[in-house]
Design a protein around this motif. Structure first.
Motif, PDB file in Angstrom:
ATOM      1  N   LEU A 151       0.685  -1.240  -0.165  1.00  0.00           N
ATOM      2  CA  LEU A 151      -0.299   0.005   0.706  1.00  0.00           C
ATOM      3  C   LEU A 151       1.168   0.954  -0.977  1.00  0.00           C
ATOM      4  O   LEU A 151       0.682   2.121  -0.726  1.00  0.00           O
ATOM      5  CB  LEU A 151      -0.900  -0.164   1.094  1.00  0.00           C
ATOM      6  CG  LEU A 151      -2.204  -0.829   1.420  1.00  0.00           C
ATOM      7  CD1 LEU A 151      -2.393  -0.877   2.472  1.00  0.00           C
ATOM      8  CD2 LEU A 151      -3.022  -1.076   0.599  1.00  0.00           C
ATOM      9  N   ALA A 152       2.159   1.392   0.201  1.00  0.00           N
ATOM     10  CA  ALA A 152       2.777   2.646   0.726  1.00  0.00           C
ATOM     11  C   ALA A 152       3.316   2.476   0.315  1.00  0.00           C
ATOM     12  O   ALA A 152       4.492   3.972  -0.737  1.00  0.00           O
ATOM     13  CB  ALA A 152       3.819   2.686   2.270  1.00  0.00           C
ATOM     14  N   THR A 153       4.038   1.520  -1.228  1.00  0.00           N
ATOM     15  CA  THR A 153       5.052   1.650  -1.981  1.00  0.00           C
ATOM     16  C   THR A 153       3.941   1.861  -3.413  1.00  0.00           C
ATOM     17  O   THR A 153       4.607   2.123  -4.698  1.00  0.00           O
ATOM     18  CB  THR A 153       5.723   0.754  -2.668  1.00  0.00           C
ATOM     19  OG1 THR A 153       4.789  -0.385  -2.412  1.00  0.00           O
ATOM     20  CG2 THR A 153       7.029   0.928  -1.239  1.00  0.00           C
ATOM     21  N   LEU A 154       2.929   2.397  -4.020  1.00  0.00           N
ATOM     22  CA  LEU A 154       2.037   2.464  -4.494  1.00  0.00           C
ATOM     23  C   LEU A 154       2.485   3.560  -5.612  1.00  0.00           C
ATOM     24  O   LEU A 154       2.878   4.271  -4.102  1.00  0.00           O
ATOM     25  CB  LEU A 154       0.581   2.432  -4.476  1.00  0.00           C
ATOM     26  CG  LEU A 154      -0.496   1.048  -4.136  1.00  0.00           C
ATOM     27  CD1 LEU A 154      -1.303   0.879  -3.770  1.00  0.00           C
ATOM     28  CD2 LEU A 154      -0.263   0.169  -4.950  1.00  0.00           C
ATOM     29  N   PRO A 155       1.721   4.169  -6.352  1.00  0.00           N
ATOM     30  CA  PRO A 155       2.160   5.391  -6.910  1.00  0.00           C
ATOM     31  C   PRO A 155       2.404   6.583  -6.122  1.00  0.00           C
ATOM     32  O   PRO A 155       2.852   7.622  -5.893  1.00  0.00           O
ATOM     33  CB  PRO A 155       2.086   5.883  -8.793  1.00  0.00           C
ATOM     34  CG  PRO A 155       1.614   3.850  -9.083  1.00  0.00           C
ATOM     35  CD  PRO A 155       1.858   3.129  -7.474  1.00  0.00           C
ATOM     36  N   ALA A 156       1.372   6.581  -5.461  1.00  0.00           N
ATOM     37  CA  ALA A 156       0.662   7.453  -4.451  1.00  0.00           C
ATOM     38  C   ALA A 156      -0.435   7.074  -3.427  1.00  0.00           C
ATOM     39  O   ALA A 156      -0.567   5.704  -3.975  1.00  0.00           O
ATOM     40  CB  ALA A 156      -0.161   8.238  -5.364  1.00  0.00           C
ATOM     41  N   HIS A 157       0.104   7.123  -2.234  1.00  0.00           N
ATOM     42  CA  HIS A 157      -0.610   6.661  -0.404  1.00  0.00           C
ATOM     43  C   HIS A 157      -2.085   6.281  -1.453  1.00  0.00           C
ATOM     44  O   HIS A 157      -2.633   7.661  -1.487  1.00  0.00           O
ATOM     45  CB  HIS A 157      -0.289   7.192  -0.137  1.00  0.00           C
ATOM     46  CG  HIS A 157       1.603   6.894   0.470  1.00  0.00           C
ATOM     47  ND1 HIS A 157       1.672   7.776   1.482  1.00  0.00           N
ATOM     48  CD2 HIS A 157       2.197   5.956   0.019  1.00  0.00           C
ATOM     49  CE1 HIS A 157       3.310   7.829   1.452  1.00  0.00           C
ATOM     50  NE2 HIS A 157       3.717   6.918   0.682  1.00  0.00           N
ATOM     51  N   PRO A 158      -2.826   5.267  -0.919  1.00  0.00           N
ATOM     52  CA  PRO A 158      -4.191   5.881  -0.917  1.00  0.00           C
ATOM     53  C   PRO A 158      -4.428   6.631   0.525  1.00  0.00           C
ATOM     54  O   PRO A 158      -3.813   6.623   0.215  1.00  0.00           O
ATOM     55  CB  PRO A 158      -5.357   4.045  -0.418  1.00  0.00           C
ATOM     56  CG  PRO A 158      -3.817   3.295  -1.011  1.00  0.00           C
ATOM     57  CD  PRO A 158      -2.570   4.317  -0.740  1.00  0.00           C
ATOM     58  N   GLU A 159      -5.863   7.331  -0.375  1.00  0.00           N
ATOM     59  CA  GLU A 159      -6.018   8.393   0.047  1.00  0.00           C
ATOM     60  C   GLU A 159      -6.991   8.080   1.473  1.00  0.00           C
ATOM     61  O   GLU A 159      -7.304   8.532   2.581  1.00  0.00           O
ATOM     62  CB  GLU A 159      -7.303   9.787  -0.901  1.00  0.00           C
ATOM     63  CG  GLU A 159      -6.204  10.574  -0.946  1.00  0.00           C
ATOM     64  CD  GLU A 159      -6.023   9.513  -2.854  1.00  0.00           C
ATOM     65  OE1 GLU A 159      -6.260  10.070  -3.970  1.00  0.00           O
ATOM     66  OE2 GLU A 159      -6.231   8.248  -3.181  1.00  0.00           O
ATOM     67  N   SER A 160      -6.920   7.030   2.011  1.00  0.00           N
ATOM     68  CA  SER A 160      -8.276   6.435   3.185  1.00  0.00           C
ATOM     69  C   SER A 160      -7.060   4.562   3.197  1.00  0.00           C
ATOM     70  O   SER A 160      -7.139   4.095   2.010  1.00  0.00           O
ATOM     71  CB  SER A 160      -9.132   6.336   2.509  1.00  0.00           C
ATOM     72  OG  SER A 160     -10.092   5.517   3.663  1.00  0.00           O
ATOM     73  N   VAL A 161      -7.009   4.180   3.617  1.00  0.00           N
ATOM     74  CA  VAL A 161      -6.443   2.905   4.082  1.00  0.00           C
ATOM     75  C   VAL A 161      -7.597   2.303   5.086  1.00  0.00           C
ATOM     76  O   VAL A 161      -7.079   2.822   6.558  1.00  0.00           O
ATOM     77  CB  VAL A 161      -5.310   2.775   4.359  1.00  0.00           C
ATOM     78  CG1 VAL A 161      -4.732   1.440   5.239  1.00  0.00           C
ATOM     79  CG2 VAL A 161      -4.238   2.782   3.328  1.00  0.00           C
ATOM     80  N   PRO A 162      -8.567   1.853   5.116  1.00  0.00           N
ATOM     81  CA  PRO A 162      -9.104   0.696   6.205  1.00  0.00           C
ATOM     82  C   PRO A 162      -8.956  -0.167   6.522  1.00  0.00           C
ATOM     83  O   PRO A 162      -8.108  -1.002   6.419  1.00  0.00           O
ATOM     84  CB  PRO A 162     -10.628  -0.242   5.516  1.00  0.00           C
ATOM     85  CG  PRO A 162     -10.514   0.779   3.964  1.00  0.00           C
ATOM     86  CD  PRO A 162      -9.023   1.046   3.625  1.00  0.00           C
ATOM     87  N   VAL A 163      -8.517  -0.545   7.856  1.00  0.00           N
ATOM     88  CA  VAL A 163      -7.778  -1.484   8.746  1.00  0.00           C
ATOM     89  C   VAL A 163      -9.222  -2.619   9.933  1.00  0.00           C
ATOM     90  O   VAL A 163     -10.041  -2.227  10.391  1.00  0.00           O
ATOM     91  CB  VAL A 163      -6.521  -1.320   9.290  1.00  0.00           C
ATOM     92  CG1 VAL A 163      -6.195  -2.278  10.700  1.00  0.00           C
ATOM     93  CG2 VAL A 163      -5.882  -0.170   8.901  1.00  0.00           C
ATOM     94  N   ASN A 164      -9.089  -3.754   8.419  1.00  0.00           N
ATOM     95  CA  ASN A 164     -10.151  -4.452   9.106  1.00  0.00           C
ATOM     96  C   ASN A 164     -10.093  -4.895  10.226  1.00  0.00           C
ATOM     97  O   ASN A 164      -8.873  -6.305  10.172  1.00  0.00           O
ATOM     98  CB  ASN A 164     -11.438  -5.370   7.841  1.00  0.00           C
ATOM     99  CG  ASN A 164     -11.576  -3.635   6.707  1.00  0.00           C
ATOM    100  OD1 ASN A 164     -12.650  -3.535   7.197  1.00  0.00           O
ATOM    101  ND2 ASN A 164     -10.926  -3.617   5.894  1.00  0.00           N
TER     102      ASN A 164
END
Length: 335
Positions: A210-223
């Protein structure tokens, strides 16, 4: 603070495996530098089409192949969806997410109806999110034109663990969907689930992806997994708060400007545990009686928690200048 998308796996490993109090302290400091620490985005998730899904996700009660007691229903009427969105807004939500138990979007009448729902909910001044399965570039563009603000498509777990959980689509299918969403200019919401029987190494690998995608996701759900009778993961033990803290704090350190969402599993967490998660950098929740088909704290319980902890709901479209055009509509800052 400089945003990095070049984290190494060793760096993520070192962050995640710090003594938990040091990890939370570091994450809290970064959170204070980059976010309004007393502010939490309140979201509501509605299942607009439930059950009957052809996928084999081992955690999901909506898979047609499992006997979970979930009753399949077709797409909800527009009026029912709009009424739910209005109730969510009246209760303090500023983002409304619509989920459909589809493997992928198909270019048919149901998708046209969802596009109409997006337009109508968008007209209420809410940030509109959808989670509809895989999509292509054309479908992402159609959603954007209808006024979609965000699209959720979780990675669920690490690439290495993935085939143990799902065989009906690949990890790259998920990453390709995120690419289509990003290319369309839609806000990306993508996270995962812990408690699937994965190792710490799997959790670290997922956060690294997730942290090395071209841009960070604007939202990261932790389920946290909510085990459901009838699914292959029905007997998995409950995830501890310490595991949630490690995930949330590490996500906050790696992706400082991202909304880190304390998502499924919150029903089983007392306010003390949720408070620790907010301290570690969580700044978004789902509120309302259900998360698709699983129990979730209701609006009144969350209002009491917010009052106790001194939290306030984040305004919709907060990062968009007043009066700017947002995905087909003029942004207005909502209370």
């Amino acid at each position: 603070m400089t945003l990095r998308t070049d984290w190494t796996l060793d760096e993520v490993h070192a962050i995640y495996n710090q003594p938990v109090l040091e990890l939370v302290t570091q994450a809290a400091a970064i959170h204070a530098q980059t976010q309004a620490t007393g502010e939490v985005q309140v979201c509501t998730l509605l299942s607009v089409k439930t059950g009957g899904c052809p996928e084999d996700c081992a955690y999901c009660p909506q898979a047609a192949r499992y006997h979970t007691g979930v009753q399949a229903h077709k797409l909800l009427p527009d009026a029912e969806v709009l009424a739910s969105a209005q109730r969510a807004k009246d209760s303090g939500s500023t983002r409304f997410c619509m989920g459909a138990a589809w493997r992928e979007i198909r270019d048919n009448r149901d998708f046209d109806r969802v596009l109409g729902m997006v337009e109508q909910v968008n007209g209420l001044g809410l940030e509109v999110c959808c989670t509809l399965g895989m999509l292509n570039e054309y479908q992402a563009e159609r959603l954007k034109q209808a006024g979609l603000y965000a699209y959720n498509h979780n990675l669920d777990t690490s690439r290495e663990k993935y085939d143990d959980i799902i065989t009906t689509r690949t990890y790259d299918d998920r990453l390709n969907t995120l690419e289509h969403v990003r290319k369309a200019g839609i806000s990306v919401c993508s996270g995962g689930i812990i408690g699937l029987g994965e190792t710490d190494e799997d959790r670290i690998a997922m956060l690294h992806t997730l942290a090395t995608l071209p841009a960070h996701p604007e939202s990261v759900p932790v389920n946290a997994l909510v085990p459901v009778a009838g699914t292959p993961l029905a007997d998995q033990p409950r995830v501890s708060v310490w595991e949630m803290l490690r995930m949330i704090a590490t996500a906050r350190i790696l992706m400082p400007h991202t909304m880190v969402r304390l998502s499924a599993g919150r029903q089983e967490m007392p306010v003390t545990e949720q408070a620790l998660c907010f301290l570690a950098g969580a700044n978004s929740i789902f509120s309302g009686e259900k998360l698709l088909t699983t129990p979730n704290p209701d609006f009144d319980a969350d209002k009491q928690m917010f009052a106790l902890l001194g939290l306030k709901p984040r305004k919709s479209f907060k990062d968009v200048p007043e009066g700017a055009t947002v995905l087909g509509r003029t942004a207005t800052v909502e209370a």
